[in-house]
Design an enzyme around this catalytic site. Structure first.
Site, PDB file in Angstrom:
ATOM      1  N   HIS A   1      -1.487  38.688  34.770  1.00 28.06           N
ATOM      2  CA  HIS A   1       0.037  37.740  34.680  1.00 28.06           C
ATOM      3  C   HIS A   1       0.377  38.429  33.150  1.00 28.06           C
ATOM      4  O   HIS A   1      -0.444  37.874  32.390  1.00 28.06           O
ATOM      5  CB  HIS A   1      -0.185  36.494  35.002  1.00 28.06           C
ATOM      6  CG  HIS A   1       1.511  35.681  35.354  1.00 28.06           C
ATOM      7  ND1 HIS A   1       2.596  35.697  33.674  1.00 28.06           N
ATOM      8  CD2 HIS A   1       2.309  35.521  36.162  1.00 28.06           C
ATOM      9  CE1 HIS A   1       3.340  35.212  34.896  1.00 28.06           C
ATOM     10  NE2 HIS A   1       3.592  34.773  35.892  1.00 28.06           N
TER      11      HIS A   1
ATOM     12  N   ASP B   1       0.274  34.144  43.311  1.00 28.19           N
ATOM     13  CA  ASP B   1       0.359  34.901  44.673  1.00 28.19           C
ATOM     14  C   ASP B   1      -1.067  34.853  45.307  1.00 28.19           C
ATOM     15  O   ASP B   1      -0.781  35.521  46.395  1.00 28.19           O
ATOM     16  CB  ASP B   1       1.218  36.325  44.733  1.00 28.19           C
ATOM     17  CG  ASP B   1       2.147  35.816  43.936  1.00 28.19           C
ATOM     18  OD1 ASP B   1       2.740  36.709  43.305  1.00 28.19           O
ATOM     19  OD2 ASP B   1       3.497  35.490  44.750  1.00 28.19           O
TER      20      ASP B   1
HETATM   21  C1  SDX Z   1       4.427  37.087  39.732  1.00 27.87           C
HETATM   22  O1  SDX Z   1       6.512  37.357  35.483  1.00 27.87           O
HETATM   23  C2  SDX Z   1       6.735  35.750  36.283  1.00 27.87           C
HETATM   24  O2  SDX Z   1       6.991  34.672  35.585  1.00 27.87           O
HETATM   25  C3  SDX Z   1       6.020  36.180  37.706  1.00 27.87           C
HETATM   26  C4  SDX Z   1       5.742  35.234  38.559  1.00 27.87           C
HETATM   27  C5  SDX Z   1       6.637  34.385  38.568  1.00 27.87           C
HETATM   28  O3  SDX Z   1       6.992  32.976  39.555  1.00 27.87           O
HETATM   29  O4  SDX Z   1       8.147  34.600  38.831  1.00 27.87           O
HETATM   30  O5  SDX Z   1       4.706  34.923  37.945  1.00 27.87           O
HETATM   31  C6  SDX Z   1       5.636  35.654  39.564  1.00 27.87           C
HETATM   32  O6  SDX Z   1       5.443  37.701  39.695  1.00 27.87           O
HETATM   33  C7  SDX Z   1       2.993  36.954  39.373  1.00 27.87           C
HETATM   34  C8  SDX Z   1       2.539  37.922  38.925  1.00 27.87           C
HETATM   35  C9  SDX Z   1       2.435  38.916  40.856  1.00 27.87           C
HETATM   36  N1  SDX Z   1       1.562  40.504  40.620  1.00 27.87           N
HETATM   37  C10 SDX Z   1       0.722  40.267  40.827  1.00 27.87           C
HETATM   38  O7  SDX Z   1      -0.217  40.422  41.517  1.00 27.87           O
HETATM   39  C11 SDX Z   1       0.359  42.428  41.061  1.00 27.87           C
HETATM   40  C12 SDX Z   1      -0.590  42.110  40.170  1.00 27.87           C
HETATM   41  N2  SDX Z   1      -0.261  42.203  38.920  1.00 27.87           N
HETATM   42  C13 SDX Z   1      -0.312  43.384  37.630  1.00 27.87           C
HETATM   43  O8  SDX Z   1      -0.018  44.086  37.811  1.00 27.87           O
HETATM   44  C14 SDX Z   1      -0.209  42.874  36.625  1.00 27.87           C
HETATM   45  O9  SDX Z   1      -1.449  41.695  35.983  1.00 27.87           O
HETATM   46  C15 SDX Z   1       1.582  41.908  35.463  1.00 27.87           C
HETATM   47  C16 SDX Z   1       2.405  42.996  36.847  1.00 27.87           C
HETATM   48  C17 SDX Z   1       1.394  40.727  36.736  1.00 27.87           C
HETATM   49  C18 SDX Z   1       1.517  41.839  34.218  1.00 27.87           C
HETATM   50  O10 SDX Z   1       1.507  42.992  33.970  1.00 27.87           O
HETATM   51  P1  SDX Z   1       1.515  43.475  32.696  1.00 27.87           P
HETATM   52  O11 SDX Z   1       1.317  42.066  31.873  1.00 27.87           O
HETATM   53  O12 SDX Z   1       2.221  44.372  31.996  1.00 27.87           O
HETATM   54  O13 SDX Z   1      -0.408  43.965  32.403  1.00 27.87           O
HETATM   55  P2  SDX Z   1      -0.186  44.767  31.363  1.00 27.87           P
HETATM   56  O14 SDX Z   1      -0.160  46.080  33.424  1.00 27.87           O
HETATM   57  O15 SDX Z   1       0.077  45.505  30.324  1.00 27.87           O
HETATM   58  O16 SDX Z   1      -2.075  45.158  31.921  1.00 27.87           O
HETATM   59  C19 SDX Z   1      -2.564  44.615  31.126  1.00 27.87           C
HETATM   60  C20 SDX Z   1      -4.339  45.061  31.213  1.00 27.87           C
HETATM   61  C21 SDX Z   1      -3.864  46.679  31.772  1.00 27.87           C
HETATM   62  O17 SDX Z   1      -5.217  47.038  31.477  1.00 27.87           O
HETATM   63  P3  SDX Z   1      -5.560  48.575  29.789  1.00 27.87           P
HETATM   64  O18 SDX Z   1      -4.612  48.890  30.028  1.00 27.87           O
HETATM   65  O19 SDX Z   1      -5.380  46.650  29.020  1.00 27.87           O
HETATM   66  O20 SDX Z   1      -6.599  49.296  30.389  1.00 27.87           O
HETATM   67  O21 SDX Z   1      -4.684  44.455  32.449  1.00 27.87           O
HETATM   68  C22 SDX Z   1      -4.747  45.729  33.150  1.00 27.87           C
HETATM   69  C23 SDX Z   1      -4.121  46.703  33.196  1.00 27.87           C
HETATM   70  O22 SDX Z   1      -4.180  47.721  34.110  1.00 27.87           O
HETATM   71  N3  SDX Z   1      -4.338  44.914  34.660  1.00 27.87           N
HETATM   72  C24 SDX Z   1      -5.433  44.971  35.869  1.00 27.87           C
HETATM   73  C25 SDX Z   1      -4.537  43.707  36.736  1.00 27.87           C
HETATM   74  N4  SDX Z   1      -3.593  43.602  36.094  1.00 27.87           N
HETATM   75  C26 SDX Z   1      -2.993  43.796  34.485  1.00 27.87           C
HETATM   76  N5  SDX Z   1      -6.028  45.327  36.253  1.00 27.87           N
HETATM   77  C27 SDX Z   1      -6.798  45.228  37.882  1.00 27.87           C
HETATM   78  N6  SDX Z   1      -5.340  44.890  38.891  1.00 27.87           N
HETATM   79  C28 SDX Z   1      -4.887  43.837  38.002  1.00 27.87           C
HETATM   80  N7  SDX Z   1      -3.959  42.527  38.627  1.00 27.87           N
END
Ligand code: SDX
Length: 437
Positions: free
Chosen positions: A314, A372
Site C-alpha cells: 500500500h 483487497d
Molecule cells: C487500494 O491509495 C489508496 O488508499 C488505495 C486504496 C483505497 O482504499 O483507495 O487503499 C485501495 O488500491 C489498495 C491497494 C491495492 N493494490 C494492490 O493490492 C496491487 C498490489 N500492490 C502494489 O501494486 C503496490 O503495493 C501499490 C500500488 C499498492 C503501492 O505502490 P507504491 O506505493 O508505489 O509502492 P512501490 O510500487 O513503490 O513498491 C515499493 C516496493 C517496490 O520494490 P523496490 O523497488 O523497493 O525493490 O515494494 C514492491 C515494489 O516492487 N512491491 C511489491 C508489491 N507492492 C510493492 N512487490 C510485490 N508484490 C506487491 N504487491
C-alpha cells in the site's frame, strides 16, 4: 502560531538554500493530527517548482474527511476509527457521517434513509443504454458509461455552488449506483433487471437486485446482508487515493459531479487500485494450491517480472491495513454461515499471508495484506462474480468521492488542478517543408 483556515502555521520555517539564490523561507504547517508539512507555494513566486511523480510527498489539498496513519495502521472517518464504525454503525450512517461530518441522530438517520430509498430508481431511458453494450463487456466498462450518463439526466438546473443541490446529488448517487451496479450484472447474464425495493435495507436491496428473479421470492440472508454492509463501510473512503484524486481533479474545473464520479470509477478500475480485489482473487485461483505459493512469491520478487502479489502492499500503510483485519474477521463469519469449511482459496490466502509476512523481501518493504486481500474471498462466497468485485468497490466508494467533491466546493483553497512537469522533449525547432525532409 496562526491558522490558515484550520491549518496551523507553526512558529518555525524551513529555509531552502539554492546556490546563487537568496535563501527561501518556507512556512511549516500542521493539521489537527498527522505529520508537519512544508508549504512550498512560495517556490512558484521564486521561479522554482518541485518534482514528485505519484505525489508520494505532496499534499494537493487539506481535508476534514478521513485520516490515515500508515505506520500505526490507523484509519479514521471524521475522527471515528474504522473498526468502531464497521462494528457499531451501518453503511448509511457512515454515508451521513462522511458527507455531513457528524453521526446522525435517529431522526436524521431515518430522514436520510427515507431520501435514499426514494431515489433508487433510475430513468427508464438509462436502462436502454445498457443494451448498447456487448453482453460480455466488463461491468466496470458499463459502469463508466452509465454513471457518466447520469450527467446527461441531471445537468440542467444543477447549481454546484448551492449546498442543497450538492446534497441532492449525493443522495441520488448513493441511491442510484447500487441500482446501476446490479443492472450491469443482470445485463451480463441476460436476466431481467430487478427493480429496487424500499422495504429492504441498503445492502439487502442490493442483494435483492443482484440475485432475485421474477420467477420466485428471494430471501435476504441477514448474515450476508450484514457482511456486505460492512464491506461497503470498509471501502467508503480513504483520503486522497487515486480515484478520489481523479474526482477532485475533475471537480476542480467545475465539471458536472456525475461526470466526476465516472472519472473516479475509471481510475478505480486499475489493478494497482480498486481492480486489485478482482486481480487478487484471480491470483489466488491461479496459485490454486498451497504448494505452488513459493513459485508466485519468487515471481513477485523478480524485478523483471511485472507480476505483483495483488492484495499486498500500500502507498500509505506500512503495517496491516486496518480494514484487512476487519475483513478477515468478516470472511470467517461468512464462510461459517455458508458452511464453507474447506475453502481451497482461503487455505491458499491464509498460507500466502503467513509466508509473505515472514519473508524478508516483504518485511523489508512493509508489504502487508490490504483491503483487497480478503474482500474477494467473501464476495466470491456470497456468489458475486469476480468481474463485479471492483463494481462493489466503486459502489461503496461513491460516498467518499462525492463527499470530497462536496468538500472542495466549500474550500477557498480550491483552485483548478494543474500539476507542473519537467520537460524533457526536443528544444524549439522549425518545420522543414515536406519536399525537403
Ligand atoms: C487500494 O491509495 C489508496 O488508499 C488505495 C486504496 C483505497 O482504499 O483507495 O487503499 C485501495 O488500491 C489498495 C491497494 C491495492 N493494490 C494492490 O493490492 C496491487 C498490489 N500492490 C502494489 O501494486 C503496490 O503495493 C501499490 C500500488 C499498492 C503501492 O505502490 P507504491 O506505493 O508505489 O509502492 P512501490 O510500487 O513503490 O513498491 C515499493 C516496493 C517496490 O520494490 P523496490 O523497488 O523497493 O525493490 O515494494 C514492491 C515494489 O516492487 N512491491 C511489491 C508489491 N507492492 C510493492 N512487490 C510485490 N508484490 C506487491 N504487491
Amino acid at each position: 502560531m496562526s491558522d490558515l483556515h484550520d491549518i496551523t502555521v507553526l512558529d518555525k520555517v524551513a529555509t531552502l538554500s539554492i546556490p546563487g539564490h537568496d535563501p527561501i523561507q518556507l512556512p511549516i504547517l500542521k493539521g489537527t493530527i498527522g505529520p508537519e508539512c512544508i508549504d512550498i507555494r512560495e517556490l512558484g513566486k521564486q521561479g522554482y517548482f518541485t518534482y514528485d511523480p505519484g505525489f508520494v510527498s505532496t499534499a494537493a489539498c487539506s481535508s476534514r474527511i478521513t485520516f490515515i496513519d500508515g505506520k500505526k495502521g490507523v484509519l479514521l472517518y471524521r475522527g471515528y476509527p474504522i473498526a468502531d464504525l464497521a462494528r457499531k454503525a451501518d453503511y448509511l450512517q457512515v454515508c451521513y457521517l462522511l458527507f455531513n461530518g457528524e453521526m446522525p441522530s435517529k431522526r436524521e438517520y431515518d430522514d436520510f434513509c427515507f431520501k435514499v430509498r426514494h431515489h433508487t430508481l433510475i430513468h427508464e431511458q438509462i436502462a436502454s443504454l445498457f443494451k448498447a453494450f456487448r453482453r460480455d463487456s466488463h461491468p466496470m466498462a458499463v459502469m463508466c458509461g452509465v454513471a457518466g450518463a447520469l450527467s446527461a439526466f441531471y445537468h440542467g438546473g444543477l447549481d454546484i455552488y448551492d449546498p442543497e443541490h450538492r446534497q441532492a446529488t449525493a443522495i441520488r448517487l448513493i441511491a442510484k449506483i447500487p441500482t446501476l451496479a446490479a443492472m450491469a450484472y443482470k445485463y451480463s447474464i441476460g436476466h431481467p433487471f430487478i427493480y429496487p425495493r424500499n422495504d429492504l435495507s441498503y445492502a439487502g436491496n442490493f442483494l435483492h437486485m443482484m440475485f432475485a428473479t421474477p420467477c420466485e421470492n428471494y430471501e435476504v440472508n441477514p448474515v450476508i446482508e450484514r457482511a456486505l454492509d460492512r464491506i461497503f463501510t470498509l471501502h467508503a473512503d480513504h483520503e486522497q487515493n487515486a480515484s478520489t484524486s481523479s474526482v477532485r481533479l475533475a471537480g476542480s474545473s467545475g465539471a458536472n459531479p456525475y461526470a466526476c464520479i465516472a472519472a473516479g470509477i475509471a481510475s478505480l478500475w486499475g489493478p494497482a487500485h480498486g481492480g486489485a480485489n478482482e486481480a487478487c482473487l484471480r491470483m489466488l485461483e491461479q496459485i490454486g494450491t498451497v504448494d505452488r505459493i513459493p513459485e508466485f512469491i519468487k515471481r513477485a520478487k523478480d524485478k523483471d517480472d511485472p507480476f505483483r502479489l495483488s492484495g499486498f502492499g500500500h502507498r500509505v500503510y506500512k503495517t496491516y491495513d486496518p480494514r484487512a483485519l476487519v475483513m478477515r474477521e468478516t470472511c470467517h463469519e461468512v464462510l461459517q454461515e455458508l458452511k464453507i469449511k474447506d475453502h481451497p482459496i482461503l487455505r491458499v490466502a491464509t498460507e500466502l499471508e503467513q509466508i509473505a509476512l515472514s519473508d524478508e523481501y516483504f518485511v523489508k518493504r512493509n508489504l502487508y495484506p490490504n483491503v483487497d486481500f480478503y474482500s474477494g474471498i467473501i464476495l466470491k462466497a456470497i456468489g458475486i462474480p469476480v468481474s463485479m468485485f471492483t463494481v462493489i468497490f466503486a459502489l461503496a466508494r461513491t460516498i467518499g468521492w462525492i463527499s470530497h467533491w462536496n468538500e472542495m466546493q466549500n474550500m477557498d483553497e480550491s483552485r483548478i488542478g494543474r500539476p507542473r512537469q519537467i520537460y524533457i522533449g526536443s528544444p524549439e525547432r522549425h518545420v522543414i517543408a515536406m519536399d525537403e525532409r
